[in-house]
Write a protein that holds these residues in place. Structure first.
Motif, mmCIF file in Angstrom:
data_model
loop_
_atom_site.group_PDB
_atom_site.id
_atom_site.type_symbol
_atom_site.label_atom_id
_atom_site.label_comp_id
_atom_site.label_asym_id
_atom_site.label_seq_id
_atom_site.Cartn_x
_atom_site.Cartn_y
_atom_site.Cartn_z
ATOM 1 N N THR A 245 0.839 -1.199 0.000
ATOM 2 C CA THR A 245 0.000 0.000 0.000
ATOM 3 C C THR A 245 0.873 1.247 0.000
ATOM 4 O OG1 THR A 245 -0.004 0.161 2.381
ATOM 5 C CG2 THR A 245 -1.712 -1.241 1.408
ATOM 6 N N SER A 246 0.247 2.381 -0.168
ATOM 7 C CA SER A 246 1.021 3.634 -0.159
ATOM 8 C C SER A 246 1.636 3.862 1.235
ATOM 9 C CB SER A 246 0.141 4.816 -0.551
ATOM 10 O OG SER A 246 -0.880 4.983 0.412
ATOM 11 N N THR A 247 0.964 3.370 2.286
ATOM 12 C CA THR A 247 1.530 3.501 3.644
ATOM 13 C C THR A 247 2.799 2.678 3.763
ATOM 14 O OG1 THR A 247 -0.777 3.520 4.349
ATOM 15 C CG2 THR A 247 0.877 3.400 6.094
ATOM 16 N N ASP A 248 2.778 1.498 3.088
ATOM 17 C CA ASP A 248 3.987 0.655 3.112
ATOM 18 C C ASP A 248 5.145 1.367 2.409
ATOM 19 O OD1 ASP A 248 2.436 -1.216 4.332
ATOM 20 O OD2 ASP A 248 2.079 -2.392 2.504
ATOM 21 N N TYR A 249 4.832 1.972 1.253
ATOM 22 C CA TYR A 249 5.890 2.697 0.539
ATOM 23 C C TYR A 249 6.411 3.866 1.391
ATOM 24 C CZ TYR A 249 5.095 0.006 -3.711
ATOM 25 O OH TYR A 249 5.016 -1.014 -4.608
ATOM 26 N N ASP A 250 5.472 4.509 2.111
ATOM 27 C CA ASP A 250 5.903 5.590 3.017
ATOM 28 C C ASP A 250 6.842 5.040 4.090
ATOM 29 O OD1 ASP A 250 4.651 7.667 1.851
ATOM 30 O OD2 ASP A 250 2.841 7.597 3.113
ATOM 31 N N ALA A 251 6.464 3.863 4.635
ATOM 32 C CA ALA A 251 7.283 3.246 5.690
ATOM 33 C C ALA A 251 8.682 2.926 5.159
ATOM 34 C CB ALA A 251 6.617 1.983 6.216
ATOM 35 N N MET A 252 8.721 2.412 3.893
ATOM 36 C CA MET A 252 10.032 2.089 3.298
ATOM 37 C C MET A 252 10.851 3.370 3.107
ATOM 38 S SD MET A 252 8.557 -0.714 0.620
ATOM 39 C CE MET A 252 9.853 -0.618 -0.559
ATOM 40 N N ARG A 253 10.192 4.412 2.595
ATOM 41 C CA ARG A 253 10.894 5.680 2.373
ATOM 42 C C ARG A 253 11.409 6.248 3.701
ATOM 43 N NH1 ARG A 253 9.043 10.549 3.106
ATOM 44 N NH2 ARG A 253 6.869 9.886 3.198
ATOM 45 N N LEU A 254 10.546 6.214 4.698
ATOM 46 C CA LEU A 254 10.929 6.772 6.002
ATOM 47 C C LEU A 254 12.064 5.965 6.644
ATOM 48 C CD1 LEU A 254 7.437 7.696 7.501
ATOM 49 C CD2 LEU A 254 9.264 9.273 6.842
ATOM 50 N N SER A 255 11.988 4.628 6.486
ATOM 51 C CA SER A 255 13.059 3.785 7.043
ATOM 52 C C SER A 255 14.407 4.149 6.444
ATOM 53 C CB SER A 255 12.778 2.303 6.745
ATOM 54 O OG SER A 255 11.934 1.783 7.721
ATOM 55 N N LEU A 256 14.425 4.258 5.099
ATOM 56 C CA LEU A 256 15.681 4.593 4.424
ATOM 57 C C LEU A 256 16.138 5.999 4.808
ATOM 58 C CD1 LEU A 256 14.987 3.065 0.895
ATOM 59 C CD2 LEU A 256 16.610 2.231 2.580
ATOM 60 N N GLN A 257 15.176 6.903 4.882
ATOM 61 C CA GLN A 257 15.483 8.295 5.248
ATOM 62 C C GLN A 257 16.106 8.350 6.651
ATOM 63 O OE1 GLN A 257 11.841 10.373 4.164
ATOM 64 N NE2 GLN A 257 12.778 12.310 4.756
ATOM 65 N N VAL A 258 15.457 7.656 7.582
ATOM 66 C CA VAL A 258 15.933 7.653 8.971
ATOM 67 C C VAL A 258 17.325 7.015 9.046
ATOM 68 C CG1 VAL A 258 15.579 6.628 11.257
ATOM 69 C CG2 VAL A 258 13.676 7.711 10.067
ATOM 70 N N ALA A 259 17.495 5.874 8.354
ATOM 71 C CA ALA A 259 18.788 5.165 8.415
ATOM 72 C C ALA A 259 19.908 6.015 7.820
ATOM 73 C CB ALA A 259 18.678 3.824 7.695
ATOM 74 N N PHE A 260 19.613 6.659 6.661
ATOM 75 C CA PHE A 260 20.628 7.521 6.035
ATOM 76 C C PHE A 260 20.986 8.682 6.961
ATOM 77 C CE2 PHE A 260 19.855 5.922 1.606
ATOM 78 C CZ PHE A 260 21.180 5.737 1.284
ATOM 79 N N ALA A 261 19.949 9.340 7.473
ATOM 80 C CA ALA A 261 20.192 10.529 8.306
ATOM 81 C C ALA A 261 20.929 10.148 9.589
ATOM 82 C CB ALA A 261 18.859 11.199 8.635
ATOM 83 N N ALA A 262 20.521 9.043 10.220
ATOM 84 C CA ALA A 262 21.168 8.632 11.477
ATOM 85 C C ALA A 262 22.640 8.308 11.230
ATOM 86 C CB ALA A 262 20.442 7.425 12.060
ATOM 87 N N THR A 263 22.911 7.614 10.115
ATOM 88 C CA THR A 263 24.298 7.233 9.806
ATOM 89 C C THR A 263 25.139 8.474 9.518
ATOM 90 O OG1 THR A 263 23.442 5.191 8.870
ATOM 91 C CG2 THR A 263 25.732 5.709 8.383
ATOM 92 N N LEU A 264 24.614 9.351 8.673
ATOM 93 C CA LEU A 264 25.370 10.571 8.333
ATOM 94 C C LEU A 264 25.617 11.437 9.573
ATOM 95 C CD1 LEU A 264 23.881 11.711 4.899
ATOM 96 C CD2 LEU A 264 26.159 10.822 5.363
ATOM 97 N N LEU A 265 24.576 11.540 10.404
ATOM 98 C CA LEU A 265 24.689 12.342 11.632
ATOM 99 C C LEU A 265 25.765 11.780 12.561
ATOM 100 C CD1 LEU A 265 23.228 14.614 13.385
ATOM 101 C CD2 LEU A 265 21.940 12.743 14.397
ATOM 102 N N SER A 266 25.853 10.469 12.607
ATOM 103 C CA SER A 266 26.773 9.822 13.557
ATOM 104 C C SER A 266 28.223 9.800 13.090
ATOM 105 C CB SER A 266 26.342 8.372 13.800
ATOM 106 O OG SER A 266 25.029 8.351 14.258
ATOM 107 N N LEU A 267 28.437 9.888 11.756
ATOM 108 C CA LEU A 267 29.809 9.712 11.224
ATOM 109 C C LEU A 267 30.854 10.620 11.877
ATOM 110 C CD1 LEU A 267 29.457 8.974 7.397
ATOM 111 C CD2 LEU A 267 30.441 7.529 9.159
ATOM 112 N N PRO A 268 30.655 11.938 11.891
ATOM 113 C CA PRO A 268 31.714 12.776 12.495
ATOM 114 C C PRO A 268 31.921 12.485 13.984
ATOM 115 C CG PRO A 268 29.797 14.114 11.878
ATOM 116 C CD PRO A 268 29.559 12.747 11.336
#
Lengths: 352, 227
Positions: B5-28
């Protein structure tokens, strides 16, 4: 270069305590493993802080516990060549060479990159990575990198110990070029007496964290003769050989030496141990040794339980070692004439 | 074909968004902490190590609760942010912070292993060649830590994709806003009629995680070859 170090440093049970003052351009620091040589140079380079004391170089205080001075390593202009090459694996040969050069203030840059590359014969290597270079090539690049940092002093911390014999003697002329070609004073650290004689004029001998004394590399070799398993190593400069009856005849000053191995190169150097020279009072009737020279005794010296005999062989100097009984029986005294016999197989030609 | 469903696609997008942002934030921060622990001698190093590794052993729900106490409206930091008009709790930013905190020890560990493999004499050589400590950090330690940085990032990214406990406490489970794949699966699994939907998202999660772990293995092999 003038240096004074009055420092103390303790690591567990080991304490290095020294108060030395010396000057010169080719200084050696000699001692067995664990004598404190590396700690001393690390303190000089600023990599290890002394617990107490003062280091002054050419009038500039680099460290003083009393005045709370501890100049950072990068501000001391003291470069180092390490036991292992320590090249940066992520940089090319050229970028390794330029690492210190780029960080050297323009007013101190006197060494030309191209000239250095030519002296160290690095032209072919510039574009390559450092991981696949041979041991000798790596150490040449490491040396070049240190020289290009335009240091006022270069520390060489056993730079030959990781190399095999053949490479070791190939690298020595390059190490010597630091002073002869580029005018940089150096401190050469080693536990090899031969290396000390080839590389240095003045030697500071260390044992168990304390300096035993300051001497010349030649005197050091003579002092160590009696306790060394290999004796005193005579270093003989030889000319081009010619084959003679299964052996090679080498010009050695005004004399000819018969040696069992041959080298096509010019300017060979051969090692000969003082233990491999047999002395005769008179010319023997017949002898299997292929080299027999009439010599004049120049001097005698004590070294442990052995007596060193300095001989003049047709203008060349040889050191032989004997025991006191032999000196008495042969009547060896200065200015007496004596015969020295050496087997053709006793010589060891140095590679390079 | 499993329907999404579109909610599932949102969940996938948000998961990737959160994972990318958390990783980038943590690197330095991860790089700085790994550097401190590996190369700098200071008092209290063990305390820092324990503190950094704490999220590895604490239940994520506990981490989430502490974050809630810290970042909540009446929390020590949350009240300051609230005064500045910044709200974190129950936003995507809170999900990013929760993932970053939980995955941080994995990043630091990978970086430490890599940094401990760097020959100290290379650092010494750099200093005697005229490089100040920060220059050595950027021109010697950072490039030689790259495999650890990549391996740690991929591990942390994978961990962030699976983060649930801390996220649900501080970010809630708001579809299209803070609902990531694990939260969506949780919601589907709570309802007996949505088993197929839960399974579909589980499969998506497996595929993404496997892709990330394959990348991690490639990095690890690269590190091993360098040694």
């Amino acid at each position: 270069m003038q240096l004074s170090m009055n420092v103390k440093k303790s690591f567990g049970d080991f304490t290095l305590s020294t108060d030395i003052e010396f000057s010169g351009n080719r200084i050696g620091i000699f001692g067995k493993s664990g004598s404190g040589k590396s700690t001393l140079v690390s303190m000089l380079a600023g990599l290890v802080a002394p617990d107490d004391g003062e280091i002054v170089m050419d009038g500039e205080c680099l460290f003083s516990s009393a005045r709370r001075i501890n100049t950072n390593p990068e501000q001391r202009r003291i470069a180092m060549v390490f036991q292992q090459h320590c090249l940066f694996p992520h940089l090319s040969v050229k970028n390794n060479l330029l690492y210190g050069f780029k960080r050297c203030p323009a007013k101190y840059r006197t060494i030309d990159f191209d000239a250095l590359v030519a002296v160290l014969k690095l032209e072919e290597l510039l574009g390559r990575g450092v991981t696949n270079l041979s041991g000798g090539e790596k150490q040449r690049v490491a040396l070049g990198r240190a020289i290009l940092a335009n240091p006022r002093l270069l520390l060489m911390d056993e730079p030959l110990s990781a190399l095999d014999d053949s490479l070791r003697f190939q690298i020595i002329p390059y190490l010597k070029s630091v002073s002869s070609e580029f005018g940089i004073p150096y401190l050469f650290i080693s536990h090899s007496i031969v290396e000390m004689r080839l590389m240095t004029d003045t030697v500071l001998a260390f044992e168990k964290g304390a300096m035993l004394g300051q001497t010349t590399s030649e005197q050091l070799a003579r002092n160590c003769m009696g306790s060394s398993q290999v004796g005193y190593i005579n270093l003989l400069n030889l000319g081009l050989p010619s084959p003679v009856a299964g052996l090679y005849s080498y010009p050695w000053g005004a004399a000819q030496l018969l040696i069992s191995s041959g080298s096509e190169r010019t300017g060979s150097t051969a090692e000969l141990s003082s233990k491999d020279i047999i002395l005769f009072k008179q010319h023997p009737e017949a002898i299997s040794a292929r080299n027999l020279f009439p010599c004049t005794v120049c001097s005698l010296f004590n070294s442990g339980r052995k007596i060193g005999v300095e001989l003049d062989c047709s203008g060349n100097t040889l050191i032989a070692e004997v025991v006191q009984d032999a000196v008495n029986e042969l009547g060896i005294v200065p200015k007496s004439t004596i015969f020295a016999a050496i087997k053709a197989s006793a010589f060891r030609l140095l590679p390079g | 074909m499993i329907p999404l469903t579109s909610t599932d696609y949102d969940a996938m997008r948000l998961s990737l968004q959160v994972a990318f942002a958390a990783t980038l934030l943590s690197l330095p921060f991860g790089f700085a902490v790994a550097y401190l622990i590996t190369f700098v001698r200071f008092r209290g190093k063990m305390v820092l190590e324990v503190f950094v590794n704490l999220p590895l052993t604490l239940p994520p729900v506990v981490v989430g609760y502490f974050l809630l106490l810290l970042l909540g409206k009446h929390g020590w930091l949350g009240s300051l942010l609230n005064d500045a008009g910044i709200r974190l709790i129950f936003t995507l930013k809170a999900a990013v912070i929760a993932s970053a905190v939980v995955g941080f020890p994995l990043l630091v560990r990978s970086l430490r292993v890599c940094m401990e493999g760097i020959d100290r004499q290379l650092v010494n050589a750099s200093r005697t060649l005229g490089a100040p400590w920060y220059d050595t950090l950027l021109t010697v330690i950072l490039p030689l830590s790259t495999p650890g940085l990549l391996a740690g990032s991929s591990l942390m990214f994978a961990r962030s994709l699976g983060e649930f406990g801390a996220t649900i406490i501080v970010a809630g489970n708001i579809p299209g806003v803070t609902q990531t794949i694990p939260l969506a699966i949780y919601e589907y699994a709570s309802s007996p009629a949505s088993e197929t939907m839960a399974l579909a998202l589980c499969l998506v999660s497996v595929v993404i995680s496997m892709a990330v772990l394959f990348m991690h293995e490639l990095m690890a092999r690269k590190m091993a070859r360098r040694d």
